[in-house]
Design an enzyme around this catalytic site. Structure first.
Site, short mmCIF file in Angstrom:
data_model
loop_
_atom_site.label_atom_id
_atom_site.label_comp_id
_atom_site.label_asym_id
_atom_site.label_seq_id
_atom_site.Cartn_x
_atom_site.Cartn_y
_atom_site.Cartn_z
N ASP A 136 37.56 49.62 33.66
CA ASP A 136 38.44 50.50 34.45
C ASP A 136 39.90 50.16 34.25
O ASP A 136 40.24 49.19 33.58
CB ASP A 136 38.05 50.42 35.95
N ASN A 194 33.94 46.02 49.55
CA ASN A 194 33.31 47.23 50.11
C ASN A 194 32.11 47.69 49.28
O ASN A 194 31.61 48.79 49.46
CB ASN A 194 34.34 48.37 50.23
N HIS A 229 32.08 48.11 45.98
CA HIS A 229 32.37 48.88 44.75
C HIS A 229 32.03 48.08 43.50
O HIS A 229 32.07 46.85 43.50
CB HIS A 229 33.80 49.44 44.73
N GLU A 259 34.00 53.59 44.12
CA GLU A 259 34.15 53.26 45.54
C GLU A 259 33.00 53.89 46.33
O GLU A 259 32.30 54.77 45.82
CB GLU A 259 35.48 53.83 46.05
P1 PGA Z 1 37.96 40.29 42.46
O1 PGA Z 1 37.73 41.85 42.45
O2 PGA Z 1 37.17 39.73 41.30
O3 PGA Z 1 39.44 40.14 42.24
O4 PGA Z 1 37.47 39.78 43.76
C1 PGA Z 1 36.44 42.35 42.39
C2 PGA Z 1 36.51 43.83 42.61
O5 PGA Z 1 37.17 44.26 43.59
O6 PGA Z 1 35.91 44.57 41.83
#
Ligand code: PGA
Length: 224
Positions: free
Chosen positions: A64, A133, A135, A140
Site C-alpha cells: 500500500d 482496528n 486492518h 479498513e
Molecule cells: P505498525 O502498523 O506496524 O506500525 O503497528 C501496522 C498497521 O497499522 O498496519
C-alpha cells in the site's frame, strides 16, 4: 485456518519469520508482498544481513501507499522501504513493485497493479502487519472480502486516502504471515483469530485462508 505461533521475545519472533522468508525464497522465482510500519522493521534488519538470499529471483510487491503523496516525501512508504530494505540489498529494479502514490489516474494504477501481480504468477507469500482496528494493508473495517487493489478511505491516519491491495488480492497469496507485537495489538489479534468473520475486522477474513500464520509476541497473544 489460522496457525498461531507465540514467541517469548521479539528476537525469537523475527528470527523465525526471517528463517521462513529464506526458506520460501529458495524456489527459482518468488513473489512476495511486504508491509511498512513499525512492526516489520526488525524483519528487514535481519533480511539485509542475510547473505544467502538471492534477491535476483524475488519480486517484491509493496502492499500500500498514502495517496496522493510525492514518493520522495520522507514519510512515504517508498522512502521507508528504500531506507529499511532496498538500499541495503541488490534487488534488480524490475523486481520491485509499488503503487504510484502520485498517479493522476488511481483507478488505472490499481488495475495495473493487479495485472502486474497476476503477470508475475501471483503471490507466493504476503507478509502483513495488523492495525489496532483489525486492518490489513489499508483495508479498513467495512472493506469487502472481494476487494481488489483500490483507493481506500483511511481511518486514524495522517492521510485521508491510500492505495492498497485488496483483501481478495491478499487472500489469493499461497501463504500469509501476520506480524503483531505489543499489548495494543492484542484485541485485534483476538478478533482476527476468534471473532466473527466479517468486515468489522478485515483480518478475520484470514480465517478462511488455507495457510495463514500469526507470528506474535507474548503481549500481542495475551488475550488468546
Ligand atoms: P505498525 O502498523 O506496524 O506500525 O503497528 C501496522 C498497521 O497499522 O498496519
Amino acid at each position: 485456518m489460522i496457525n498461531i505461533v507465540p514467541y517469548k521475545t521479539q528476537d525469537e519472533l523475527y528470527d523465525a519469520v526471517a528463517h521462513l522468508f529464506v526458506e520460501i525464497v529458495q524456489k527459482n522465482k518468488t513473489n512476495i508482498a511486504v508491509p511498512t510500519g513499525n512492526t516489520p522493521t526488525l524483519l528487514y534488519a535481519r533480511l539485509i544481513k542475510n547473505s544467502t538470499i538471492n534477491w535476483s529471483t524475488i519480486n517484491i510487491f509493496m502492499l500500500d501507499c498514502y495517496y496522493p503523496q510525492d514518493p520522495r516525501d520522507p514519510e512515504s512508504f517508498y522512502m521507508y522501504i528504500q531506507n529499511n530494505l532496498l538500499r541495503h540489498i541488490s534487488l534488480p529494479e524490475k523486481n520491485f513493485h509499488i503503487l504510484e502514490s502520485n498517479t493522476k489516474d488511481p483507478a488505472h494504477e490499481c488495475k495495473q497493479y493487479e495485472e502486474a501481480i497476476r503477470n508475475a504468477g501471483g503471490l507466493d507469500m504476503a507478509i502483513l502487519g495488523l492495525g489496532v482496528n483489525g486492518h490489513i494493508a489499508f483495508n479498513e473495517p467495512g472493506t469487502s472480502s472481494n476487494s481488489l487493489t483500490h483507493v481506500a478511505k483511511l481511518q486514524n491516519q495522517k492521510f485521508t486516502y491510500g492505495l492498497t491491495v485488496g483483501i481478495k488480492t491478499i487472500t489469493t497469496a499461497k501463504k500469509i504471515v501476520v506480524l503483531a507485537t505489543g499489548k495494543n495489538k492484542a484485541e485485534a489479534v483476538k478478533n482476527a483469530i476468534h471473532g466473527a468473520v466479517n468486515e468489522s475486522c478485515p483480518a478475520s477474513f484470514l480465517q478462511d485462508h488455507p495457510d495463514t500464520t500469526f507470528f506474535l509476541d507474548e503481549y500481542a497473544s495475551s488475550l488468546l
